[in-house]
Design a protein around this motif. Structure first.
Motif, short mmCIF file in Angstrom:
data_model
loop_
_atom_site.label_atom_id
_atom_site.label_comp_id
_atom_site.label_asym_id
_atom_site.label_seq_id
_atom_site.Cartn_x
_atom_site.Cartn_y
_atom_site.Cartn_z
N ALA A 88 -7.36 -0.89 -3.96
CA ALA A 88 -8.39 0.05 -4.04
C ALA A 88 -9.63 -0.17 -3.76
CB ALA A 88 -8.19 0.51 -5.41
N LYS A 89 -10.01 -1.44 -4.13
CA LYS A 89 -11.65 -1.77 -4.12
C LYS A 89 -11.80 -2.85 -3.03
CE LYS A 89 -12.35 -1.57 -8.92
NZ LYS A 89 -12.73 -2.46 -10.15
N ALA A 118 0.90 -0.96 -0.16
CA ALA A 118 -0.20 -0.03 0.02
C ALA A 118 0.85 1.25 0.02
CB ALA A 118 -0.99 0.12 1.25
N GLY A 132 2.20 2.33 -3.42
CA GLY A 132 0.85 2.46 -4.08
C GLY A 132 0.71 1.40 -5.27
N LYS A 137 -1.14 -1.69 -7.24
CA LYS A 137 -2.57 -1.75 -7.23
C LYS A 137 -3.21 -3.06 -6.75
CE LYS A 137 -3.30 0.87 -11.75
NZ LYS A 137 -3.72 0.95 -13.19
N LYS A 138 -2.50 -4.16 -6.92
CA LYS A 138 -2.97 -5.34 -6.45
C LYS A 138 -1.75 -6.23 -5.92
CE LYS A 138 -6.39 -5.79 -9.98
NZ LYS A 138 -6.90 -6.64 -11.34
N ASP A 168 -7.21 -6.63 -4.86
CA ASP A 168 -7.40 -5.46 -5.29
C ASP A 168 -7.34 -4.21 -4.16
OD1 ASP A 168 -8.04 -2.76 -6.36
OD2 ASP A 168 -8.97 -3.83 -8.15
#
Length: 414
Positions: free
Chosen positions: A401-402, A375, A378, A380-381, A399
């Motif tokens: 972000a989600k 995290a 940055g 993404k997955k 994921d």
């Protein structure tokens, strides 16, 4: 760190590389080709015709044998030397560019360091005003590529020969170089500053001051000097300046007779780009230097070019909120659950790196710490590689972000 130098961390370096790529792309769109030269030049070449100020700014290397070398202070002299070496065999005009470091021993200040990058462009082999217009248009094109308009930036243009032709009635040939330098030092200042500079070299003439204050559109300036005494060479240069200005976007351009440029090798049309608020030094500048090739041992060849100051320009972009986005991202972070699955985690990483930017845990962290690290960079997955999933040929992909995760076949990754 030495005074006047700067370190660039990854985020800053990525922005710089994005800027360099934009400069290079715009130059190539105009048919320019990229070259590269050594950072060192002979002091003889560096001082061929650079003026006393620049001589004092050269970083000299320790003299060995009969060689005296120095770090280059711009890209024009090295590129001219490069041209001279193959002058006879190259098809003209020669159009080259370079993005690289230079060094000047001067007082560091906002927008000015002792070690700095420039985007340099040179054209050799044409005396046509079309060439002057071409390089000025490239500067404007670069400004537009970064989102700037004529409302933020002004391109000031002039001609050294025109200025000298107008000054000839008031200044002797022996005084001319010193007067031009004085006008350059006082550029952008009020009349009193210029008077003081001129008085320091023994010139007290209000007409000289008035001439250096004339500026406006090409039509306005031509009208203001219509009744002035001017040499024949100055008249010819005025026509060349008119021809060049006719090929430039009027909204960007101002003719300024007080623009002289500090380097002595300039011989014709000169130009500088400024922020309209006047808060920074010149963002870019250049001009015609038709005598430089012969000074470096070549045949007389018309030439023109410019240097784009990347540091002051990047400061200006930051102030305007126009710093380019780098687009760099880590698509996947591969997180092995334990030592037993590390070899498979590395194989998955190697496969994914053929298409994506991928990191894998290199510190042997616990899984929770790996998620924290992913995290922080940055990612993404996160791909969780565990023994039980691998027995089924699966990994878990989350994921970040989600907050959603799914199981994916190893063979389907990428």
């Amino acid at each position: 760190m030495p005074k006047g130098m700067k370190d660039y961390y990854p985020e800053e370096k990525a922005v710089r590389e994005k800027m360099y790529a934009t400069f290079k792309a715009r130059a190539k769109a105009y048919g320019f080709q990229e070259v590269e030269m050594p950072v060192m030049e002979t002091v003889e070449n560096l001082t061929a015709k650079s003026g006393p100020d620049k001589k004092e700014q050269i970083f000299l290397l320790e003299k060995r044998s009969n060689e005296q070398l120095g770090l280059r202070f711009d890209l024009t002299i090295p590129m001219t030397r490069l041209f001279v070496a193959k002058q006879k065999e190259l098809p003209k005009p020669v159009k080259w560019f370079c993005v690289d470091k230079n060094w000047r021993y001067e007082a560091p200040q906002k927008g000015r360091l002792r070690e700095f990058y420039q985007f340099g462009v040179e054209v050799f082999g044409s005396e046509s005003p079309r060439v002057d217009a071409e390089v000025i248009n490239l500067v404007i094109d670069c400004m537009q590529a970064f989102g700037l308009t004529e409302k933020e930036v002004i391109m000031k243009v002039n001609s050294r020969k025109l200025l000298e032709g107008l000054l000839a009635s008031y200044v002797s040939p022996k005084q001319m170089v010193d007067v031009i330098r004085a006008i350059d030092r006082a550029a952008g200042e009020d009349q009193e500053t210029l008077k003081k500079e001129l008085k320091g070299i023994g010139i007290e003439n209000d007409e000289v001051v008035k001439l250096a204050q004339i500026k406006g559109s090409m039509q306005e300036v031509a009208s203001q000097i219509a009744n002035c005494d001017i040499t024949e060479e100055g008249k010819e240069e005025l026509e060349k300046l008119k021809q060049a200005c006719a090929l430039l976007p009027k909204a960007w351009v101002e003719v300024d007779l007080g623009l002289a440029r500090g380097l002595d090798y300039y011989t014709g049309i000169v130009f500088e780009a400024f922020d309209r608020a006047g808060e920074l030094r010149a963002l870019a500048g250049g001009g015609r230097y038709d005598a430089l090739t012969s000074l470096l041992g070549g045949e007389d060849t018309p030439a023109t070019g410019f240097g784009f100051g990347i540091l002051p320009f990047s400061i200006y972009l930051e102030e305007k909120g126009l710093v380019p986005k780098t687009g760099f991202v880590i698509e996947y972070f591969v997180a092995p659950v334990d030592e037993a699955v590390v070899p498979e985690a590395f194989r998955i990483t190697e496969k994914l790196r053929k298409k994506f930017n991928v990191e894998v845990d290199l510190a042997g962290r616990k899984l929770s710490k790996q998620f924290e690290y992913a995290a922080s960079i940055g990612a993404k997955k996160v791909i969780v590689v565990g023994s039980r999933d691998l027995e089924k040929g699966l990994v878990t992909v989350r994921d970040l972000a989600k907050g959603k995760e799914e199981q994916v076949k190893v063979e389907d990754l990428g």
